[in-house]
Design an enzyme around this catalytic site. Structure first.
Site, PDB file in Angstrom:
ATOM      1  N   GLU A   7       0.871  -1.177   0.000  1.00  0.00           N
ATOM      2  CA  GLU A   7       0.000   0.000   0.000  1.00  0.00           C
ATOM      3  C   GLU A   7       0.909   1.228   0.000  1.00  0.00           C
ATOM      4  O   GLU A   7       1.443   1.618   1.032  1.00  0.00           O
ATOM      5  CB  GLU A   7      -0.922  -0.026   1.224  1.00  0.00           C
ATOM      6  N   CYS A  24      -1.788   9.233   2.085  1.00  0.00           N
ATOM      7  CA  CYS A  24      -1.647   8.695   0.729  1.00  0.00           C
ATOM      8  C   CYS A  24      -2.899   8.915  -0.107  1.00  0.00           C
ATOM      9  O   CYS A  24      -2.829   8.905  -1.339  1.00  0.00           O
ATOM     10  CB  CYS A  24      -1.297   7.210   0.787  1.00  0.00           C
TER      11      CYS A  24
END
Length: 484
Positions: free
Chosen positions: A214, A252
């Site tokens: 991720e 993110c």
């Protein structure tokens, strides 16, 4: 505890022995651990608020939203759905296999390693752990050393609630991470930067270890100004929240830059300023609800992004820096150089570039010519533009007319593509990330089709040709007892 204190080989051996004993495969064990994790979060909510504030300066509202609430929601879902997810699933077979049955049997991968990140230091450690436990794995968690209070909290509290023979925490920095990567794991789950993600993937390749990565990415916003004035106000307020309200840009899934038509740029800047004032007040020194920059290293990295005169000249709002407090004011830039680092690397901070275009359709080419983002956001009601976004760009996910809400849904997979990540999780997808679906086929000895065996003949060739083309022919021929 450090690597030396941890006794890595011994502890990893205990994890493997526990998994091999079958303890973690039991649904009763899995449910008990999930319930214990639920108790951990509920019992220690105030302490979680404290350690998150100590590491990042987050207000309790943000800490509950990002760290506590999301985990409580995920645990409740997993406890409610675990039996269904873990049950074998029947699978159809060609009629020529009759009599036979097939199923997909979910089984745990084994002993898994979870690296979490510092920007959401509790939830990014516990969310993958929920999936690992639900799937029946043993797990070792390495929290981020850049959020030391949260790392210490996890190392101290998890052993008090969870089965310490199957779930362990180790603290430490890059050296600890490197030591862990030398070991063989059945799965590595990593949340962090693309740079470290490459290191993880390289180390995993030595043992052919599967990975979920991720990672980050420059998440763009396409802003279509054909919205009504009231819709534009809502859109820009959501964009401002998606930039500064999500860990002050250190997220993110946060907004990295905005693409908008040139003629609307002055209005956009004014509305962004208005949102900043509404959220935090007019005086930068009084900002109390803004998450701080995580540490000196990241502060210097961000400060360097705007030291370039060509970049600093593009600042139209903010830019105030306080080295003592490691504070950087929410900052808006208009058309910084596209070759500057602020436009080639993920910002992960409070700078918001605005890139102007002649028409909004140019945004499609702009996005598609750059590395694939983790999320692409588009504010528009135009169906043609929506179709272009979906058909001519590639990203981990697309969200229309909002920011980051896709991350909060357990029914949507979360993950990147290309350099923004590999694999997905959340909800059932977390369970699947730590599960192998084993195909199981069962036959008996009642029927045996002679045409499968040599010696070969033209009849057998034609028979097999028909079998592949029309499955029901195989059954007809089988019951007719034709052989050749």
């Amino acid at each position: 505890m450090t690597v030396a204190e941890f006794g890595l080989g011994e502890r990893l051996g205990e994890l493997r022995r526990t998994f091999q004993s079958g303890t973690t495969r039991s649904l009763a064990w899995r449910k008990a651990q999930l319930q214990a994790l639920l108790n951990l979060v509920r019992d220690n909510e105030e302490q979680i608020f404290q350690v998150v504030h100590e590491d990042l300066g987050k207000h309790p509202v943000e800490a509950f939203r990002d760290e506590v609430g999301v985990i409580l929601k995920s645990l409740t879902l997993n406890l409610n759905c675990l039996e269904k997810w873990a049950s074998p699933k029947k699978s159809p077979l060609p009629l020529a296999f009759f009599p036979a049955t097939a199923e997909l049997l979910p089984e745990p991968l084994g002993v898994v390693l979870i690296f979490s990140c510092w920007n959401f230091p509790i939830s990014l450690a516990l969310e993958p752990l929920i999936g690992a436990i639900s799937a029946g794995n043993a797990a070792l968690i390495k929290p981020s050393e850049m959020a030391p209070a949260c790392s210490s909290f996890l190392a101290r509290v998890i052993p008090r609630y969870l089965d310490n023979k199957a779930i362990k925490v180790i603290e430490g920095g890059p050296e600890t991470g490197a030591k862990l990567l030398e070991e063989k794991w059945d799965k590595i789950f990593f949340t962090g930067s693309p740079r470290v993600g490459r290191i993880i993937m390289s180390a995993a390749a030595k043992h052919l270890t599967p990975v979920t990565l991720e990672l980050g990415g420059k998440c763009p916003v396409i802003l279509d100004t054909r919205l009504s004035s009231s819709e534009l106000e809502v859109a820009i307020k959501r964009i401002a929240w998606g930039k500064w309200g999500l860990c002050n840009g250190q997220s993110c899934v946060g907004v990295d830059y905005i693409l908008v038509e040139e003629k609307f740029a002055p209005t956009l800047i004014d509305l962004l300023k208005k949102s900043i004032d509404q959220f935090y007040g007019r005086k930068a020194k009084d900002f109390k609800d803004l998450t701080r920059i995580v540490n000196r290293h990241h502060f210097e990295r961000l400060h360097n992004l705007i030291k370039d005169p060509a970049v600093s000249d593009s600042i139209v709002h903010g830019g105030q820096v306080d080295k003592e407090r490691m504070f950087i004011e929410p900052t808006i830039l208009l058309d910084p150089p596209l070759e500057a680092e602020i436009m080639t690397e993920e910002i992960f901070g409070p700078f918001l570039p605005i890139i102007t275009l002649k028409n909004i359709e140019e945004s499609i080419e702009f996005v598609s010519s750059r590395p694939k983002p983790l999320v692409l956001y588009a504010f528009t009601k135009d169906e043609t533009l929506k179709r272009l976004v979906l058909s001519r760009t590639s990203s981990g996910s697309v969200t229309f007319n909002d920011i980051a809400v896709q991350f909060m849904s357990d029914d949507l997979p979360f993950g990147g593509i290309g350099q923004s990540g590999l694999g997905k999780y959340h909800g059932k997808f977390s369970f699947e990330a730590f599960t192998h679906e084993k195909a199981v086929l069962r036959r008996n000895f009642i029927f045996d089709l002679e045409s499968r065996y040599p010696p070969w003949s033209d009849f057998k060739l034609n028979f097999i040709r028909l079998l592949y083309k029309y499955d029901y022919f195989g059954i007809i021929l089988l019951f007719l007892g034709l052989k050749g």
